[in-house]
Design a protein around this motif. Structure first.
Motif, short mmCIF file in Angstrom:
data_model
loop_
_atom_site.label_atom_id
_atom_site.label_comp_id
_atom_site.label_asym_id
_atom_site.label_seq_id
_atom_site.Cartn_x
_atom_site.Cartn_y
_atom_site.Cartn_z
N VAL A 1 -7.51 -0.72 1.76
CA VAL A 1 -6.77 -1.83 1.15
C VAL A 1 -7.16 -1.99 -0.32
O VAL A 1 -6.30 -2.25 -1.16
CB VAL A 1 -6.99 -3.13 1.96
N ALA A 2 -8.44 -1.84 -0.64
CA ALA A 2 -8.90 -2.01 -2.02
C ALA A 2 -8.22 -1.00 -2.95
O ALA A 2 -7.86 -1.33 -4.08
CB ALA A 2 -10.41 -1.89 -2.11
N ALA A 3 -8.03 0.22 -2.46
CA ALA A 3 -7.38 1.27 -3.26
C ALA A 3 -5.86 1.24 -3.10
O ALA A 3 -5.16 2.04 -3.74
CB ALA A 3 -7.92 2.64 -2.86
N ARG A 4 -5.36 0.33 -2.22
CA ARG A 4 -3.92 0.20 -1.95
C ARG A 4 -3.34 1.51 -1.41
O ARG A 4 -2.26 1.94 -1.76
CB ARG A 4 -3.14 -0.24 -3.20
N ARG A 5 -4.08 2.15 -0.47
CA ARG A 5 -3.73 3.49 0.02
C ARG A 5 -3.81 3.56 1.54
O ARG A 5 -4.77 3.08 2.14
CB ARG A 5 -4.68 4.49 -0.61
N ILE A 6 -2.81 4.22 2.13
CA ILE A 6 -2.80 4.53 3.56
C ILE A 6 -2.67 6.05 3.67
O ILE A 6 -1.67 6.63 3.22
CB ILE A 6 -1.62 3.85 4.28
N CYS B 1 0.84 -1.19 0.00
CA CYS B 1 0.00 0.00 0.00
C CYS B 1 0.89 1.26 0.00
O CYS B 1 1.96 1.28 0.61
CB CYS B 1 -0.93 0.03 1.21
N GLU B 2 0.41 2.28 -0.65
CA GLU B 2 1.15 3.53 -0.76
C GLU B 2 0.68 4.51 0.31
O GLU B 2 -0.52 4.67 0.54
CB GLU B 2 0.92 4.13 -2.15
N ALA B 3 1.63 5.16 0.97
CA ALA B 3 1.32 6.17 1.99
C ALA B 3 1.19 7.52 1.29
O ALA B 3 2.10 7.97 0.59
CB ALA B 3 2.43 6.22 3.02
N ILE B 4 0.03 8.16 1.49
CA ILE B 4 -0.28 9.44 0.83
C ILE B 4 -0.59 10.48 1.89
O ILE B 4 -1.43 10.25 2.76
CB ILE B 4 -1.51 9.29 -0.11
N ASP B 5 0.06 11.65 1.80
CA ASP B 5 -0.19 12.70 2.78
C ASP B 5 -1.40 13.55 2.36
O ASP B 5 -2.01 13.30 1.32
CB ASP B 5 1.06 13.55 3.04
N GLU B 6 -1.71 14.58 3.18
CA GLU B 6 -2.90 15.40 2.96
C GLU B 6 -2.86 16.17 1.65
O GLU B 6 -3.90 16.54 1.10
CB GLU B 6 -3.08 16.43 4.11
N GLN B 7 -1.66 16.43 1.12
CA GLN B 7 -1.53 17.15 -0.14
C GLN B 7 -1.56 16.21 -1.35
O GLN B 7 -1.43 16.65 -2.48
CB GLN B 7 -0.21 17.96 -0.17
N GLY B 8 -1.69 14.91 -1.09
CA GLY B 8 -1.75 13.94 -2.18
C GLY B 8 -0.39 13.44 -2.62
O GLY B 8 -0.29 12.75 -3.64
N GLY C 1 5.80 6.92 0.27
CA GLY C 1 6.49 5.65 0.11
C GLY C 1 5.51 4.49 0.12
O GLY C 1 4.29 4.67 0.15
N THR C 2 6.08 3.28 0.09
CA THR C 2 5.30 2.05 0.02
C THR C 2 5.55 1.21 1.26
O THR C 2 6.71 1.03 1.66
CB THR C 2 5.68 1.26 -1.24
N LEU C 3 4.49 0.66 1.84
CA LEU C 3 4.63 -0.19 3.02
C LEU C 3 5.28 -1.51 2.61
O LEU C 3 4.81 -2.18 1.69
CB LEU C 3 3.27 -0.45 3.65
N THR C 4 6.38 -1.86 3.29
CA THR C 4 7.11 -3.09 2.96
C THR C 4 7.03 -4.13 4.07
O THR C 4 7.28 -5.31 3.82
CB THR C 4 8.58 -2.79 2.68
#
Length: 175
Positions: A154-159, A106-113, A117-120
């Motif tokens: 998880v479905a969008a692969r986003r944190i 999953c990709e970590a995305i901040d408030e600005q979009g 990074g990616t969770l490993t």
């Protein structure tokens, strides 16, 4: 999503009758008593079913006879092997819970979009899990706190990440 979930690792033979000592990765170690079929991942990526009979769960370990193991030599051949269950064998998740395997990637995305990074990996060594991310600057680790990671899709692969909170608690290993 992966069909198979890793639930443990064979540490060593236990006794002389083919039983093995397993380090459980499952949230509920007692589940080993109900799982009658586990899977071994082969080198080619396929999964082989193996019969499982759990004799006991004690001090954070499961003691299981796998397949036709009947001797210490048979059990020794399984040392270091990872054990899996089919996702359908897993218990139902509570609201807001996810399987760790579904978080990985999953990709970590901040408030600005912006992507951070990616969770490993997810480390589980204390009261709070620790998320490990691969970033452009190296490895970043942070406790899995709702104040830092308010939403996981998880479905969008986003944190989603609250960047200010992340900077307060994160540890970086610069590369």
């Amino acid at each position: 999503m992966e069909q198979y979930l890793m639930i443990g690792e064979v540490l060593k033979p236990q006794g002389i009758r083919g039983e093995v000592k397993i380090k459980p990765y499952a949230a509920n170690h007692e589940d080993f008593r109900r799982w009658k079929k586990l899977y071994l991942r082969e080198k080619d990526g396929s999964y082989t079913p193996i019969k499982a009979v759990c004799s006991r769960v004690h001090d954070g370990f499961a003691y299981v006879t796998l397949g036709e193991c009947a001797s210490i030599e048979d059990a020794e051949k399984l040392r270091g092997r990872e054990l899996f269950i089919d996702r359908q064998q897993a218990g139902r998740l509570e609201e807001g819970e996810v399987f760790i395997t579904d978080l990985i990637g999953c990709e970590a995305i901040d408030e600005q979009g912006s992507s951070l990074g990616t969770l490993t990996d997810v480390l589980q060594h204390g009261a709070v899990d620790v998320y490990v991310f691969k970033t452009k600057r190296g490895t970043l680790m942070a406790p899995a706190l709702k104040a830092v990671f308010p939403t996981i899709d998880v479905a969008a692969r986003r944190i989603d990440v609250v960047a200010e909170r992340l900077e307060e608690v994160a540890v970086r290993e610069e590369s």
